[in-house]
Design an enzyme around this catalytic site. Sequence first.
Site, PDB file in Angstrom:
ATOM      1  N   GLY A 100       0.829  -1.208   0.000  1.00 17.43           N
ATOM      2  CA  GLY A 100       0.000   0.000   0.000  1.00 17.43           C
ATOM      3  C   GLY A 100       0.859   1.252   0.000  1.00 17.43           C
ATOM      4  O   GLY A 100       0.523   2.245  -0.647  1.00 17.43           O
ATOM      5  N   SER A 199       0.280  11.608  12.276  1.00 16.52           N
ATOM      6  CA  SER A 199       0.618  10.254  11.817  1.00 16.52           C
ATOM      7  C   SER A 199       2.127  10.222  11.588  1.00 16.52           C
ATOM      8  O   SER A 199       2.792  11.266  11.699  1.00 16.52           O
ATOM      9  CB  SER A 199      -0.134   9.904  10.535  1.00 16.52           C
ATOM     10  N   ASP A 320      -0.252  -0.376  13.076  1.00 22.02           N
ATOM     11  CA  ASP A 320       0.213  -1.667  12.542  1.00 22.02           C
ATOM     12  C   ASP A 320       0.447  -2.700  13.640  1.00 22.02           C
ATOM     13  O   ASP A 320       0.602  -3.887  13.346  1.00 22.02           O
ATOM     14  CB  ASP A 320       1.515  -1.467  11.747  1.00 22.02           C
TER      15      ASP A 320
HETATM   16  C1  S3P Z   1       2.728   3.587   6.330  1.00 18.04           C
HETATM   17  C2  S3P Z   1       1.637   4.181   6.883  1.00 18.04           C
HETATM   18  C3  S3P Z   1       0.544   3.443   7.530  1.00 18.04           C
HETATM   19  C4  S3P Z   1       0.954   2.014   7.878  1.00 18.04           C
HETATM   20  C5  S3P Z   1       1.703   1.341   6.766  1.00 18.04           C
HETATM   21  C6  S3P Z   1       2.945   2.131   6.390  1.00 18.04           C
HETATM   22  C7  S3P Z   1       3.740   4.446   5.689  1.00 18.04           C
HETATM   23  O1  S3P Z   1      -0.553   3.414   6.658  1.00 18.04           O
HETATM   24  O2  S3P Z   1      -0.182   1.255   8.219  1.00 18.04           O
HETATM   25  O3  S3P Z   1       2.087   0.025   7.138  1.00 18.04           O
HETATM   26  O4  S3P Z   1       4.890   3.981   5.455  1.00 18.04           O
HETATM   27  O5  S3P Z   1       3.431   5.614   5.415  1.00 18.04           O
HETATM   28  P1  S3P Z   1      -1.603   4.639   6.614  1.00 18.04           P
HETATM   29  O6  S3P Z   1      -0.793   5.855   6.508  1.00 18.04           O
HETATM   30  O7  S3P Z   1      -2.468   4.460   5.422  1.00 18.04           O
HETATM   31  O8  S3P Z   1      -2.371   4.527   7.900  1.00 18.04           O
END
Ligand code: S3P
Length: 436
Positions: A100, A199, A320
């Site tokens: 993702g 975040s 996570d």
């Molecule tokens: C990540 C952000 C998180 C996390 C993923 C890695 C990143 O997802 O769950 O494993 O490297 O930016 P979200 O930002 O969609 O919550």
Amino acid sequence: MSVTIARPRSLRGEIIAPGDKSVSHRAIMFNALSNTGTATVTNFSPGADCTSTVEIMRALGVEITREPGKNGMGDSLTVKGVGLNGLTEPIDILDAGNSGTTTRLMSGILAGRDMLAILTGDDSLKSRPMGRVVAPLTNMGAVITGRADNTLAPLVFHGGSLHGSTYTMPVASAQLKSCLLLAGLRANGTTTLNQSTESRDHTERMFSAMGVNLQKVGLSLVLEPSELETVDVEIPGDISSAAFWMVAGVCHPDAELLIRNVGINPTRAGIITALKMMGADLTLVDEREVAGEPVADILVKTSQLRGIELAGDIIPLLIDEIPVIAVAAAIAEGETIIRDAEELRVKESDRIHASITWMNGAGIEAVGTPDGMIVSGGNSIGGGHFQSYDDHRLAMSLGVAGLVSTEPITILDPDVAGISYPNFWKSIENLGGLVG
Ligand code: S3P
């Protein structure tokens, strides 16, 4: 394929956490876009997700070399920056595999370029929400189409011309934030992102180190179009991988584990706060800074845990780790309630459904809610055969459950751990937990 894990009499030893997945993706992508030379990236994540990022960058014309690391560290890579506008049209579809992060950050990189690019991945990835990046990028002037009314991969990038915008983030997502900041680098005008919750901030830290004009005003980010300067990055160990050992160490009745080289960036360290709230015997040793990220060794010992409530601003800081926190919640005295974590429904699997299913199968009283779960603790974890749901963190959480359960736990399709942590089962074997 399956593995069976049984609780060893004692759980003692040292583990080196593999290189951080989030920082590894960014170190490659951002240096690929720099226009000042060649960067060296050391202790790169060994997981398949970060290899997807390397392969996509190569397919876009970036020269990347990769050599095995020394002294138990991850691989060393060099990345030759092509500049913000130097990527070339790929001759084939770009495959992000299970990642993702690759898909959402690359969307910000591919948006509004004078080329055609198609980005896809595996079945899990193709079911994950991409409208959250397509809609704001479209607002910035990108032309992007995708399945299901432009909300699912494959995503097709047709070009367009980017202009800055002011956007209020509907979810606390570092992937979405980073995607829009990457697009903003090449946009005409200022990009402003308003967030209601923090975040992970690896993008902001690396952008600052690379000379980007990015200001933080409260929780808002204000970015001016900027060129990137190359920066060498030593990747810190991944706290999301270390979390499995932290939980195993505090839950096992006779344990002492030292986990070396763990990144403890405050926007990632919610697991440490949560375990301490539960009463964990967890000590940070030798706190230091590596490439602008705080790092420590973490010592965990057998602990008497109690149930807690997790909700609100802490959730993105441990999102996570919730599947493995569920293991600690099952062992802890009293109830653990997790709320505000509906994002778990759209990760590599529906992690609420998957966690509740295995816990109920192992004799633990737990119920899922739309945005979390309620786990009645004080249970011992029973045994059984459980699916990994093609989800690396689910498979490894089950491995931890096996290390602390009363009966062996068999995990189907364990190789999926290789998405972030290929050596995970080997480490369990070294700790005496692998029985089949
Ligand atoms: C990540 C952000 C998180 C996390 C993923 C890695 C990143 O997802 O769950 O494993 O490297 O930016 P979200 O930002 O969609 O919550």
